[in-house]
Design a protein around this motif. Structure first.
Motif, PDB file in Angstrom:
ATOM      1  N   LEU A   1       0.980  -1.289  -0.003  1.00  9.30           N
ATOM      2  CA  LEU A   1       0.029  -0.202   0.026  1.00  9.30           C
ATOM      3  C   LEU A   1       0.869   1.121   0.049  1.00  9.30           C
ATOM      4  O   LEU A   1       1.782   1.321   0.568  1.00  9.30           O
ATOM      5  CB  LEU A   1      -1.005   0.174   1.325  1.00  9.30           C
ATOM      6  CG  LEU A   1      -2.104  -1.074   1.417  1.00  9.30           C
ATOM      7  CD1 LEU A   1      -2.728  -0.882   2.772  1.00  9.30           C
ATOM      8  CD2 LEU A   1      -3.158  -0.729   0.188  1.00  9.30           C
ATOM      9  N   THR A   2       0.380   2.239  -0.634  1.00  8.29           N
ATOM     10  CA  THR A   2       1.194   3.594  -0.674  1.00  8.29           C
ATOM     11  C   THR A   2       0.949   4.302   0.614  1.00  8.29           C
ATOM     12  O   THR A   2       0.057   4.158   1.171  1.00  8.29           O
ATOM     13  CB  THR A   2       0.751   4.215  -1.796  1.00  8.29           C
ATOM     14  OG1 THR A   2      -0.537   5.215  -1.643  1.00  8.29           O
ATOM     15  CG2 THR A   2       0.865   3.628  -3.141  1.00  8.29           C
ATOM     16  N   ALA A   3       2.016   5.324   0.844  1.00  9.02           N
ATOM     17  CA  ALA A   3       1.971   6.181   2.152  1.00  9.02           C
ATOM     18  C   ALA A   3       0.560   6.859   2.094  1.00  9.02           C
ATOM     19  O   ALA A   3       0.045   7.025   3.047  1.00  9.02           O
ATOM     20  CB  ALA A   3       3.032   7.016   2.205  1.00  9.02           C
ATOM     21  N   LYS A   4       0.235   7.473   1.000  1.00  8.75           N
ATOM     22  CA  LYS A   4      -0.911   8.111   0.742  1.00  8.75           C
ATOM     23  C   LYS A   4      -2.234   7.421   1.030  1.00  8.75           C
ATOM     24  O   LYS A   4      -3.148   8.054   1.699  1.00  8.75           O
ATOM     25  CB  LYS A   4      -0.691   8.583  -0.534  1.00  8.75           C
ATOM     26  CG  LYS A   4      -1.965   9.939  -1.140  1.00  8.75           C
ATOM     27  CD  LYS A   4      -1.841  10.312  -2.573  1.00  8.75           C
ATOM     28  CE  LYS A   4      -2.578  11.587  -2.871  1.00  8.75           C
ATOM     29  NZ  LYS A   4      -4.001  11.286  -2.893  1.00  8.75           N
ATOM     30  N   GLU A   5      -2.110   6.401   0.405  1.00 10.71           N
ATOM     31  CA  GLU A   5      -3.339   5.324   0.858  1.00 10.71           C
ATOM     32  C   GLU A   5      -3.531   5.236   2.175  1.00 10.71           C
ATOM     33  O   GLU A   5      -4.761   5.263   3.015  1.00 10.71           O
ATOM     34  CB  GLU A   5      -3.333   3.979   0.157  1.00 10.71           C
ATOM     35  CG  GLU A   5      -3.816   4.114  -1.358  1.00 10.71           C
ATOM     36  CD  GLU A   5      -3.434   2.787  -2.064  1.00 10.71           C
ATOM     37  OE1 GLU A   5      -3.832   2.495  -3.012  1.00 10.71           O
ATOM     38  OE2 GLU A   5      -2.173   2.418  -1.662  1.00 10.71           O
ATOM     39  N   ILE A   6      -2.440   4.742   3.026  1.00  5.54           N
ATOM     40  CA  ILE A   6      -2.450   4.618   4.396  1.00  5.54           C
ATOM     41  C   ILE A   6      -2.892   6.106   5.085  1.00  5.54           C
ATOM     42  O   ILE A   6      -3.559   5.798   6.317  1.00  5.54           O
ATOM     43  CB  ILE A   6      -0.955   4.078   4.976  1.00  5.54           C
ATOM     44  CG1 ILE A   6      -0.769   2.658   4.177  1.00  5.54           C
ATOM     45  CG2 ILE A   6      -1.091   3.858   6.530  1.00  5.54           C
ATOM     46  CD1 ILE A   6       0.473   2.156   4.221  1.00  5.54           C
ATOM     47  N   LEU A   7      -2.147   6.917   4.937  1.00  5.25           N
ATOM     48  CA  LEU A   7      -2.462   8.054   5.549  1.00  5.25           C
ATOM     49  C   LEU A   7      -4.219   8.740   5.237  1.00  5.25           C
ATOM     50  O   LEU A   7      -4.745   8.676   6.212  1.00  5.25           O
ATOM     51  CB  LEU A   7      -1.777   9.273   4.854  1.00  5.25           C
ATOM     52  CG  LEU A   7      -2.111  10.840   5.319  1.00  5.25           C
ATOM     53  CD1 LEU A   7      -1.550  10.642   6.893  1.00  5.25           C
ATOM     54  CD2 LEU A   7      -1.191  11.931   4.451  1.00  5.25           C
ATOM     55  N   GLU A   8      -4.505   8.587   4.243  1.00  7.13           N
ATOM     56  CA  GLU A   8      -5.832   9.058   3.896  1.00  7.13           C
ATOM     57  C   GLU A   8      -7.216   7.965   4.198  1.00  7.13           C
ATOM     58  O   GLU A   8      -7.948   8.353   5.015  1.00  7.13           O
ATOM     59  CB  GLU A   8      -6.039   9.390   2.300  1.00  7.13           C
ATOM     60  CG  GLU A   8      -5.232  10.456   2.076  1.00  7.13           C
ATOM     61  CD  GLU A   8      -5.186  11.331   0.464  1.00  7.13           C
ATOM     62  OE1 GLU A   8      -5.831  10.510  -0.198  1.00  7.13           O
ATOM     63  OE2 GLU A   8      -4.526  12.108   0.478  1.00  7.13           O
ATOM     64  N   ASP A   9      -6.813   6.661   3.872  1.00  2.89           N
ATOM     65  CA  ASP A   9      -7.766   5.678   4.006  1.00  2.89           C
ATOM     66  C   ASP A   9      -7.791   5.246   5.632  1.00  2.89           C
ATOM     67  O   ASP A   9      -8.817   4.584   6.087  1.00  2.89           O
ATOM     68  CB  ASP A   9      -7.914   4.789   3.132  1.00  2.89           C
ATOM     69  CG  ASP A   9      -8.085   5.148   1.867  1.00  2.89           C
ATOM     70  OD1 ASP A   9      -8.642   6.343   1.358  1.00  2.89           O
ATOM     71  OD2 ASP A   9      -7.703   4.306   0.706  1.00  2.89           O
ATOM     72  N   GLY A  10      -6.653   5.227   6.144  1.00  5.19           N
ATOM     73  CA  GLY A  10      -6.248   4.796   7.569  1.00  5.19           C
ATOM     74  C   GLY A  10      -6.510   5.639   8.430  1.00  5.19           C
ATOM     75  O   GLY A  10      -7.154   5.879   9.389  1.00  5.19           O
ATOM     76  N   LEU A  11      -5.421   6.449   8.793  1.00  7.62           N
ATOM     77  CA  LEU A  11      -5.211   7.540   9.732  1.00  7.62           C
ATOM     78  C   LEU A  11      -6.079   8.530   9.709  1.00  7.62           C
ATOM     79  O   LEU A  11      -6.918   8.790  10.546  1.00  7.62           O
ATOM     80  CB  LEU A  11      -3.637   8.102   9.616  1.00  7.62           C
ATOM     81  CG  LEU A  11      -2.600   6.874   9.931  1.00  7.62           C
ATOM     82  CD1 LEU A  11      -1.131   7.545   9.832  1.00  7.62           C
ATOM     83  CD2 LEU A  11      -2.661   6.297  11.259  1.00  7.62           C
ATOM     84  N   LEU A  12      -6.186   9.308   8.607  1.00 11.72           N
ATOM     85  CA  LEU A  12      -7.185  10.469   8.653  1.00 11.72           C
ATOM     86  C   LEU A  12      -8.537  10.075   8.641  1.00 11.72           C
ATOM     87  O   LEU A  12      -9.393  10.899   9.120  1.00 11.72           O
ATOM     88  CB  LEU A  12      -6.621  11.446   7.466  1.00 11.72           C
ATOM     89  CG  LEU A  12      -5.436  12.069   7.196  1.00 11.72           C
ATOM     90  CD1 LEU A  12      -5.422  12.933   5.786  1.00 11.72           C
ATOM     91  CD2 LEU A  12      -5.280  12.760   8.525  1.00 11.72           C
ATOM     92  N   ALA A  13      -8.869   8.736   7.949  1.00 14.04           N
ATOM     93  CA  ALA A  13     -10.297   8.590   8.255  1.00 14.04           C
ATOM     94  C   ALA A  13     -10.705   8.173   9.658  1.00 14.04           C
ATOM     95  O   ALA A  13     -11.722   8.385   9.982  1.00 14.04           O
ATOM     96  CB  ALA A  13     -10.393   7.259   7.297  1.00 14.04           C
ATOM     97  N   GLY A  14      -9.713   7.487  10.302  1.00 12.35           N
ATOM     98  CA  GLY A  14     -10.055   7.019  11.844  1.00 12.35           C
ATOM     99  C   GLY A  14     -10.124   8.321  12.550  1.00 12.35           C
ATOM    100  O   GLY A  14     -11.067   8.408  13.429  1.00 12.35           O
ATOM    101  N   MET A  15      -9.129   9.336  12.407  1.00 16.92           N
ATOM    102  CA  MET A  15      -9.236  10.757  13.051  1.00 16.92           C
ATOM    103  C   MET A  15     -10.327  11.241  12.702  1.00 16.92           C
ATOM    104  O   MET A  15     -11.095  11.994  13.532  1.00 16.92           O
ATOM    105  CB  MET A  15      -7.778  11.456  12.834  1.00 16.92           C
ATOM    106  CG  MET A  15      -7.772  12.555  14.079  1.00 16.92           C
ATOM    107  SD  MET A  15      -7.415  11.720  15.551  1.00 16.92           S
ATOM    108  CE  MET A  15      -7.548  13.039  16.522  1.00 16.92           C
ATOM    109  N   GLY A  16     -11.002  11.327  11.443  1.00 14.21           N
ATOM    110  CA  GLY A  16     -12.346  11.929  11.107  1.00 14.21           C
ATOM    111  C   GLY A  16     -13.629  11.528  11.927  1.00 14.21           C
ATOM    112  O   GLY A  16     -14.275  12.094  12.271  1.00 14.21           O
TER     113      GLY A  16
ATOM    114  N   GLY B   1       1.398   6.467  13.776  1.00 15.42           N
ATOM    115  CA  GLY B   1       1.408   6.167  12.537  1.00 15.42           C
ATOM    116  C   GLY B   1       2.050   7.137  11.525  1.00 15.42           C
ATOM    117  O   GLY B   1       2.841   6.471  10.690  1.00 15.42           O
ATOM    118  N   ILE B   2       1.667   8.364  11.693  1.00 14.08           N
ATOM    119  CA  ILE B   2       2.380   9.297  10.709  1.00 14.08           C
ATOM    120  C   ILE B   2       3.949   9.275  10.726  1.00 14.08           C
ATOM    121  O   ILE B   2       4.656   9.369   9.913  1.00 14.08           O
ATOM    122  CB  ILE B   2       1.728  10.518  11.199  1.00 14.08           C
ATOM    123  CG1 ILE B   2       0.376  10.843  10.514  1.00 14.08           C
ATOM    124  CG2 ILE B   2       2.727  11.917  10.485  1.00 14.08           C
ATOM    125  CD1 ILE B   2      -0.328  12.003  10.828  1.00 14.08           C
TER     126      ILE B   2
END
Length: 210
Positions: free
Chosen positions: A31-46, A72-73
């Motif tokens: 998985l790319t860093a962008k996918e993990i950031l947006e679909d994982g970390l930012l989605a969770g924080m959202g 994670g970041i």
């Protein structure tokens, strides 16, 4: 459950160590860093932000979730720079001159970072000059002023006036917030945005940066 959903879930539970581990595993799996950031970390924080807005979780849960997000970041940081992930905008945040309260400000900062904004935190007792010099230097879109005392609220007006004086108000917006602050006060001093809570502030900031 997909790896990014798993990361999002763990983040919401505030499990920093496991988030770190899963982010590394997700990278190994391709998985790319962008996918993990947006679909994982930012989605969770959202999700945490939404629950906070609806009084389903409270400040302690937000803080542990944010700690997990940062863990994670940290794993992704070296890769994010290379993959050209654009931040959604830059905000300079601080508590106004004469005011030393920072719990609300810190929450807003976490929520904004959770939305993918770059946030420069000036701390407490921040002068109008410091806000504006930093905003210009960092090419910021927004200045966010927090106050908890009616006596320090007037400092927000000074920030707006100095911004006007320097001819920068069309380029840099001013957001204000804090217990005694109201929409009416916001309009009176010519600030651009007032929100009543941290989660709404993050949403409004993303809009202002567009």
């Amino acid at each position: 459950m997909s790896m990014t959903s798993e990361i999002s879930e763990l983040l919401q539970q505030g499990r920093a160590k496991l988030v770190k581990q899963k982010v590394a595993e997700a990278l190994d799996s391709g998985l790319t860093a962008k996918e993990i950031l947006e679909d994982g970390l930012l989605a969770g924080m959202g999700e945490v932000g939404e629950k906070f807005k609806n009084n389903e979780v409270f400040v302690p849960e937000v803080l542990v979730a944010a700690r997990a997000m940062n863990a994670g970041i940290d794993v992704l940081k070296p890769l994010l720079a290379d993959s050209g992930v654009e931040s959604k905008g830059t905000a300079v945040i601080g508590t106004v001159k004469g005011d030393l309260h920072d719990i609300g400000k810190n929450l807003v900062k976490l929520m904004m970072e959770g939305k993918g904004l770059r946030v420069i935190d000036l701390g407490v007792d921040v002068s109008p000059e410091n806000y504006i010099d930093t905003a210009v230097r960092e090419n910021a879109d927004i200045i966010c002023c927090s106050a908890l005392l009616t006596t320090t609220m007037t400092e927000m007006k000074n920030v707006v006036e100095l911004l006007e004086e320097k001819g920068l108000h069309d380029k840099i917006k001013v957001m204000i917030g804090g217990a005694p602050v109201t929409q009416y006060f916001c309009e009176t001093i010519g600030a651009d945005c007032f929100t009543a809570d941290a989660a709404s502030a993050a949403d409004a900031a993303v809009e202002l940066c567009k």
